[in-house]
Design an enzyme around this catalytic site. Structure first.
Site, PDB file in Angstrom:
ATOM      1  N   GLY A   8     -61.693 -11.674  24.517  1.00 23.53           N
ATOM      2  CA  GLY A   8     -61.338 -10.333  24.034  1.00 23.53           C
ATOM      3  C   GLY A   8     -61.036  -9.390  25.192  1.00 23.53           C
ATOM      4  O   GLY A   8     -61.309  -8.196  25.138  1.00 23.53           O
ATOM      5  N   GLY A  11     -59.162  -6.052  24.687  1.00 20.56           N
ATOM      6  CA  GLY A  11     -59.733  -5.137  23.689  1.00 20.56           C
ATOM      7  C   GLY A  11     -60.323  -3.876  24.284  1.00 20.56           C
ATOM      8  O   GLY A  11     -60.313  -3.663  25.502  1.00 20.56           O
ATOM      9  N   GLN A  12     -60.878  -3.027  23.387  1.00 21.26           N
ATOM     10  CA  GLN A  12     -61.400  -1.720  23.830  1.00 21.26           C
ATOM     11  C   GLN A  12     -62.500  -1.895  24.873  1.00 21.26           C
ATOM     12  O   GLN A  12     -62.495  -1.199  25.898  1.00 21.26           O
ATOM     13  CB  GLN A  12     -61.973  -0.966  22.604  1.00 21.26           C
ATOM     14  CG  GLN A  12     -62.471   0.430  22.922  1.00 21.26           C
ATOM     15  CD  GLN A  12     -63.288   1.064  21.810  1.00 21.26           C
ATOM     16  OE1 GLN A  12     -63.762   0.392  20.887  1.00 21.26           O
ATOM     17  NE2 GLN A  12     -63.475   2.360  21.893  1.00 21.26           N
ATOM     18  N   ASP A  34     -57.763 -13.896  26.174  1.00 20.71           N
ATOM     19  CA  ASP A  34     -57.559 -13.224  24.886  1.00 20.71           C
ATOM     20  C   ASP A  34     -56.555 -14.044  24.085  1.00 20.71           C
ATOM     21  O   ASP A  34     -55.935 -14.970  24.608  1.00 20.71           O
ATOM     22  CB  ASP A  34     -57.049 -11.780  25.114  1.00 20.71           C
ATOM     23  CG  ASP A  34     -57.437 -10.847  23.973  1.00 20.71           C
ATOM     24  OD1 ASP A  34     -58.023  -9.781  24.237  1.00 20.71           O
ATOM     25  OD2 ASP A  34     -57.169 -11.211  22.796  1.00 20.71           O
ATOM     26  N   ILE A  35     -56.400 -13.671  22.821  1.00 22.68           N
ATOM     27  CA  ILE A  35     -55.491 -14.435  21.958  1.00 22.68           C
ATOM     28  C   ILE A  35     -54.040 -14.239  22.401  1.00 22.68           C
ATOM     29  O   ILE A  35     -53.189 -15.087  22.140  1.00 22.68           O
ATOM     30  CB  ILE A  35     -55.706 -14.028  20.484  1.00 22.68           C
ATOM     31  CG1 ILE A  35     -55.082 -15.055  19.540  1.00 22.68           C
ATOM     32  CG2 ILE A  35     -55.194 -12.616  20.217  1.00 22.68           C
ATOM     33  CD1 ILE A  35     -55.507 -14.915  18.107  1.00 22.68           C
ATOM     34  N   ASP A  49     -57.472 -18.655  22.059  1.00 22.47           N
ATOM     35  CA  ASP A  49     -57.937 -18.252  20.730  1.00 22.47           C
ATOM     36  C   ASP A  49     -59.293 -18.930  20.544  1.00 22.47           C
ATOM     37  O   ASP A  49     -59.375 -20.162  20.615  1.00 22.47           O
ATOM     38  CB  ASP A  49     -56.929 -18.741  19.671  1.00 22.47           C
ATOM     39  CG  ASP A  49     -57.329 -18.335  18.254  1.00 22.47           C
ATOM     40  OD1 ASP A  49     -56.426 -18.212  17.413  1.00 22.47           O
ATOM     41  OD2 ASP A  49     -58.543 -18.135  18.010  1.00 22.47           O
ATOM     42  N   TYR A 138     -68.122  -8.575   8.903  1.00 21.40           N
ATOM     43  CA  TYR A 138     -68.363  -8.324  10.334  1.00 21.40           C
ATOM     44  C   TYR A 138     -69.867  -8.221  10.612  1.00 21.40           C
ATOM     45  O   TYR A 138     -70.375  -8.860  11.529  1.00 21.40           O
ATOM     46  CB  TYR A 138     -67.670  -7.030  10.755  1.00 21.40           C
ATOM     47  CG  TYR A 138     -67.977  -6.550  12.147  1.00 21.40           C
ATOM     48  CD1 TYR A 138     -68.794  -5.441  12.351  1.00 21.40           C
ATOM     49  CD2 TYR A 138     -67.442  -7.179  13.266  1.00 21.40           C
ATOM     50  CE1 TYR A 138     -69.078  -4.983  13.623  1.00 21.40           C
ATOM     51  CE2 TYR A 138     -67.718  -6.726  14.547  1.00 21.40           C
ATOM     52  CZ  TYR A 138     -68.535  -5.622  14.714  1.00 21.40           C
ATOM     53  OH  TYR A 138     -68.812  -5.174  15.980  1.00 21.40           O
ATOM     54  N   ILE A 168     -68.112   2.794  19.621  1.00 19.86           N
ATOM     55  CA  ILE A 168     -67.801   3.011  21.041  1.00 19.86           C
ATOM     56  C   ILE A 168     -66.588   3.924  21.174  1.00 19.86           C
ATOM     57  O   ILE A 168     -65.555   3.708  20.520  1.00 19.86           O
ATOM     58  CB  ILE A 168     -67.513   1.683  21.754  1.00 19.86           C
ATOM     59  CG1 ILE A 168     -68.688   0.715  21.589  1.00 19.86           C
ATOM     60  CG2 ILE A 168     -67.245   1.930  23.254  1.00 19.86           C
ATOM     61  CD1 ILE A 168     -70.013   1.215  22.125  1.00 19.86           C
TER      62      ILE A 168
END
Ligand code: VAH
Length: 311
Positions: A8, A11-12, A34-35, A49, A138, A168
């Site tokens: 990831g 990501g953020q 990451d993907i 992935d 989730y 976040i």
């Protein structure tokens, strides 16, 4: 932590955790995965992935990874629209990471949990050992992650750790598919449009954290002495809790003309299933967790960086 792999990475959290790891003297290499292939930023990158166990296992061997920060996940709101995808990525993907890490002999696996593990039956101001009956795929995947992390430690000696992160807030990379995304979008819209339509009610109080503190929490749990950890996979970490109304007022201190509107959508139900606040005294006592940013200092820092970023 000498050779670290991050999933990831785009990501953020990943986009800010990687530079923080690279600054640490003991870290020699950070493999960003990451993907979609991450941008090469002073380190190797791989398109992986986490649903592809072989690809992940191969990367562990190829780079002789000793530590993994597993951030790849489908967040709460997106997961409710794509539950099968969330199951495959968050549950099957994490199992792939656990198994590949076990077989590789990984020294440490850090995986963030979330306040999403809590549900409507969770008592207010919950600690670590409490009722976990999440209403999202989730949240269920994060309960799975906590229990499986403990299981792999008890039965295979794999050193798995994690903290329950709140919402976040950051300015570098937009979050995607989260219920708490409003707390980031409001800042962008305050600068770009002068107004924002929150997708939750104005009185929806939720635990939140500025990115700098979240990075400190992840690195803090990763580097804490294992024998100091009573809840290695499940520590609550808190910083601040606020409502959209309070966030709006904090932004208006800097931008008096900022206008807020409140139009709850289906994400309100998810937000209502989470607690207003959490008890993080265990993390503060066991491994010295402490936060830095409050609502005022976070708001000032966010606006300063976004005004520069958005021109
Ligand atoms: C989400 N930002 O909204 C994430 C987080 C506690 C919320 O897990 O899904």
């Amino acid at each position: 932590m000498q050779t670290v792999l991050v999933t990831g990475a785009r990501g953020q959290i990943g986009s800010e955790l990687i530079p923080a790891l690279q600054e640490r003297s003991e870290v020699e290499t950070v493999v960003a995965t990451d993907i979609e292939e991450p941008e090469a930023e002073s380190g190797p990158t791989e398109k992986i992935d986490v649903r592809d166990k072989e690809a992940f296992a191969t990367a562990l061997e190829e780079y002789d990874v000793d530590t993994v920060f597993h951030l790849a996940a489908i967040l709460s709101a997106k997961g409710e629209n794509h539950p099968q995808l969330a199951f495959e990525v968050n549950i099957e993907g994490f199992h792939n990471v656990l198994e590949a890490g076990r077989q590789h002999g990984l020294e440490r696996l850090v995986v963030p949990s979330s306040i999403a593990v809590f549900g409507p039956e969770t008592p207010t101001d919950p600690g670590e050992m409490t009722t976990l009956a999440p209403r999202t795929i989730y949240g269920i995947s994060k309960v799975f992650g906590e229990h499986m992390g403990n299981y792999y430690n008890w039965n295979f000696g794999l050193d798995v750790r994690g903290v329950r992160l709140p919402g976040i807030i950051s300015h570098k990379t937009l979050p995607g598919g989260g219920t708490t995304d409003y707390a980031v979008e409001a800042f962008y819209d305050a600068i770009e449009n002068g107004e924002y339509d929150y997708f939750v009610r104005d009185d929806t109080e939720l635990p939140m954290m500025y990115m700098a503190d979240a990075i400190d929490a992840l690195i803090g749990i990763a580097t804490a002495p294992r024998d100091s950890l009573e809840y290695p996979c499940s520590y609550n970490v808190g910083a601040l809790s606020f409502t959209p109304k309070e966030l709006t007022a904090a932004i208006q201190e800097h931008r008096p003309d900022f206008e807020a509107h409140y139009e709850p959508d289906e994400r309100q139900e998810i937000a209502d299933s989470w607690p207003d606040d959490i008890d993080d005294s265990a993390a503060r006592e066991d491994w010295g967790w402490e936060h830095t940013y409050d609502l005022e200092s976070m708001t000032a820092d966010m606006l300063e960086h976004l005004e520069e970023k958005l021109g």
